[in-house]
Scaffold this motif. Structure first.
Motif, PDB file in Angstrom:
ATOM      1  N   LEU A   1       0.831  -1.205   0.000  1.00 40.04           N
ATOM      2  CA  LEU A   1       0.000   0.000   0.000  1.00 40.04           C
ATOM      3  C   LEU A   1       0.867   1.257   0.000  1.00 40.04           C
ATOM      4  O   LEU A   1       0.675   2.167  -0.808  1.00 40.04           O
ATOM      5  N   VAL A   2       1.846   1.283   0.868  1.00 41.76           N
ATOM      6  CA  VAL A   2       2.738   2.444   0.959  1.00 41.76           C
ATOM      7  C   VAL A   2       3.668   2.509  -0.260  1.00 41.76           C
ATOM      8  O   VAL A   2       3.907   3.589  -0.809  1.00 41.76           O
ATOM      9  N   ALA A   3       4.155   1.358  -0.697  1.00 42.42           N
ATOM     10  CA  ALA A   3       5.075   1.322  -1.840  1.00 42.42           C
ATOM     11  C   ALA A   3       4.410   1.776  -3.129  1.00 42.42           C
ATOM     12  O   ALA A   3       5.108   2.171  -4.076  1.00 42.42           O
ATOM     13  N   ALA A   4       3.096   1.768  -3.197  1.00 42.44           N
ATOM     14  CA  ALA A   4       2.389   2.243  -4.394  1.00 42.44           C
ATOM     15  C   ALA A   4       2.672   3.725  -4.652  1.00 42.44           C
ATOM     16  O   ALA A   4       2.496   4.208  -5.772  1.00 42.44           O
ATOM     17  N   LEU A   5       3.149   4.434  -3.641  1.00 39.54           N
ATOM     18  CA  LEU A   5       3.525   5.841  -3.830  1.00 39.54           C
ATOM     19  C   LEU A   5       4.678   5.992  -4.823  1.00 39.54           C
ATOM     20  O   LEU A   5       4.743   6.988  -5.542  1.00 39.54           O
ATOM     21  N   ALA A   6       5.571   5.013  -4.878  1.00 34.92           N
ATOM     22  CA  ALA A   6       6.721   5.111  -5.786  1.00 34.92           C
ATOM     23  C   ALA A   6       6.282   5.107  -7.253  1.00 34.92           C
ATOM     24  O   ALA A   6       6.645   6.026  -7.994  1.00 34.92           O
ATOM     25  N   PRO A   7       5.492   4.128  -7.720  1.00 34.20           N
ATOM     26  CA  PRO A   7       5.087   4.195  -9.129  1.00 34.20           C
ATOM     27  C   PRO A   7       4.120   5.347  -9.417  1.00 34.20           C
ATOM     28  O   PRO A   7       4.105   5.863 -10.546  1.00 34.20           O
ATOM     29  N   LEU A   8       3.346   5.766  -8.422  1.00 34.46           N
ATOM     30  CA  LEU A   8       2.510   6.957  -8.633  1.00 34.46           C
ATOM     31  C   LEU A   8       3.395   8.178  -8.856  1.00 34.46           C
ATOM     32  O   LEU A   8       3.135   8.998  -9.743  1.00 34.46           O
ATOM     33  N   SER A   9       4.453   8.287  -8.077  1.00 31.59           N
ATOM     34  CA  SER A   9       5.409   9.382  -8.255  1.00 31.59           C
ATOM     35  C   SER A   9       6.128   9.247  -9.596  1.00 31.59           C
ATOM     36  O   SER A   9       6.359  10.248 -10.280  1.00 31.59           O
TER      37      SER A   9
ATOM     38  N   PHE B   1       1.561   3.996 -13.750  1.00 36.61           N
ATOM     39  CA  PHE B   1       0.257   4.040 -13.089  1.00 36.61           C
ATOM     40  C   PHE B   1      -0.331   2.634 -12.973  1.00 36.61           C
ATOM     41  O   PHE B   1      -0.896   2.274 -11.935  1.00 36.61           O
ATOM     42  N   ALA B   2      -0.160   1.827 -14.025  1.00 35.16           N
ATOM     43  CA  ALA B   2      -0.643   0.446 -13.979  1.00 35.16           C
ATOM     44  C   ALA B   2       0.064  -0.343 -12.876  1.00 35.16           C
ATOM     45  O   ALA B   2      -0.562  -1.167 -12.200  1.00 35.16           O
ATOM     46  N   THR B   3       1.347  -0.077 -12.682  1.00 39.63           N
ATOM     47  CA  THR B   3       2.090  -0.740 -11.606  1.00 39.63           C
ATOM     48  C   THR B   3       1.507  -0.363 -10.247  1.00 39.63           C
ATOM     49  O   THR B   3       1.339  -1.220  -9.379  1.00 39.63           O
ATOM     50  N   ALA B   4       1.195   0.908 -10.066  1.00 38.65           N
ATOM     51  CA  ALA B   4       0.589   1.345  -8.804  1.00 38.65           C
ATOM     52  C   ALA B   4      -0.737   0.630  -8.567  1.00 38.65           C
ATOM     53  O   ALA B   4      -1.029   0.194  -7.446  1.00 38.65           O
ATOM     54  N   VAL B   5      -1.529   0.489  -9.606  1.00 44.51           N
ATOM     55  CA  VAL B   5      -2.813  -0.210  -9.486  1.00 44.51           C
ATOM     56  C   VAL B   5      -2.594  -1.667  -9.090  1.00 44.51           C
ATOM     57  O   VAL B   5      -3.285  -2.197  -8.210  1.00 44.51           O
ATOM     58  N   VAL B   6      -1.610  -2.324  -9.701  1.00 43.80           N
ATOM     59  CA  VAL B   6      -1.314  -3.715  -9.355  1.00 43.80           C
ATOM     60  C   VAL B   6      -0.867  -3.817  -7.892  1.00 43.80           C
ATOM     61  O   VAL B   6      -1.267  -4.736  -7.172  1.00 43.80           O
ATOM     62  N   LEU B   7      -0.052  -2.875  -7.439  1.00 42.67           N
ATOM     63  CA  LEU B   7       0.361  -2.877  -6.030  1.00 42.67           C
ATOM     64  C   LEU B   7      -0.837  -2.723  -5.114  1.00 42.67           C
ATOM     65  O   LEU B   7      -0.940  -3.400  -4.074  1.00 42.67           O
ATOM     66  N   LEU B   8      -1.755  -1.844  -5.463  1.00 44.84           N
ATOM     67  CA  LEU B   8      -2.952  -1.652  -4.633  1.00 44.84           C
ATOM     68  C   LEU B   8      -3.849  -2.886  -4.646  1.00 44.84           C
ATOM     69  O   LEU B   8      -4.416  -3.239  -3.601  1.00 44.84           O
ATOM     70  N   ILE B   9      -3.953  -3.537  -5.790  1.00 47.08           N
ATOM     71  CA  ILE B   9      -4.729  -4.790  -5.838  1.00 47.08           C
ATOM     72  C   ILE B   9      -4.071  -5.860  -4.970  1.00 47.08           C
ATOM     73  O   ILE B   9      -4.740  -6.548  -4.204  1.00 47.08           O
ATOM     74  N   GLY B  10      -2.752  -5.980  -5.097  1.00 49.58           N
ATOM     75  CA  GLY B  10      -2.020  -6.946  -4.267  1.00 49.58           C
ATOM     76  C   GLY B  10      -2.207  -6.657  -2.791  1.00 49.58           C
ATOM     77  O   GLY B  10      -2.427  -7.578  -1.990  1.00 49.58           O
ATOM     78  N   SER B  11      -2.156  -5.392  -2.429  1.00 49.63           N
ATOM     79  CA  SER B  11      -2.370  -4.997  -1.038  1.00 49.63           C
ATOM     80  C   SER B  11      -3.767  -5.393  -0.566  1.00 49.63           C
ATOM     81  O   SER B  11      -3.935  -5.975   0.501  1.00 49.63           O
TER      82      SER B  11
END
Length: 121
Positions: A77-85, A105-115
């Protein structure tokens, strides 16, 4: 079944972070072009990115192995900030919108789904 998917996605995300980090360390200019903002100098900054991404992968694997799904869920959840940035960095520096949204952005979405999946197990 959901547990296997959640853990599998988390492991895949962490391994991909290690691979991205290794690419920035081994072929930094090609990796920068793939990132969306080509570089011809500043190898030190590309090395920093490689170390950062590799570290994310190792920390994620360690959390999953030794602290469990909840810790990994918070990490993702927190690491999703990196691909958003990274999305914003590519857009602000003239990179392709397709790369900004289709990769970062797609990577951030995948991180949020994984979370989210890990929070449910």
């Amino acid at each position: 079944m959901l547990t296997a998917v959640a853990y599998g996605l988390a492991i895949a995300i962490n391994l991909l972070c290690l691979l991205i980090g290794a690419r920035f360390l081994l072929t930094p200019y090609a990796a920068a072009a793939g990132y969306g903002v080509p570089a011809t100098t500043d190898r030190a900054y590309l090395t920093i990115k490689g170390v950062r991404d590799g570290t994310y992968g190792l920390v994620g694997l360690a959390l999953l192995a030794f602290a469990g799904a909840q810790a990994e869920a918070w990490f993702l959840l927190v690491a999703a900030l990196a691909p958003l940035s990274d999305t914003l960095i590519v857009l602000r520096n003239g990179g392709a919108k397709a790369t900004a949204y289709g990769v970062h952005f797609a990577t951030a979405v995948v991180l949020l789904i994984g979370s989210a999946l890990l929070f449910t197990v």
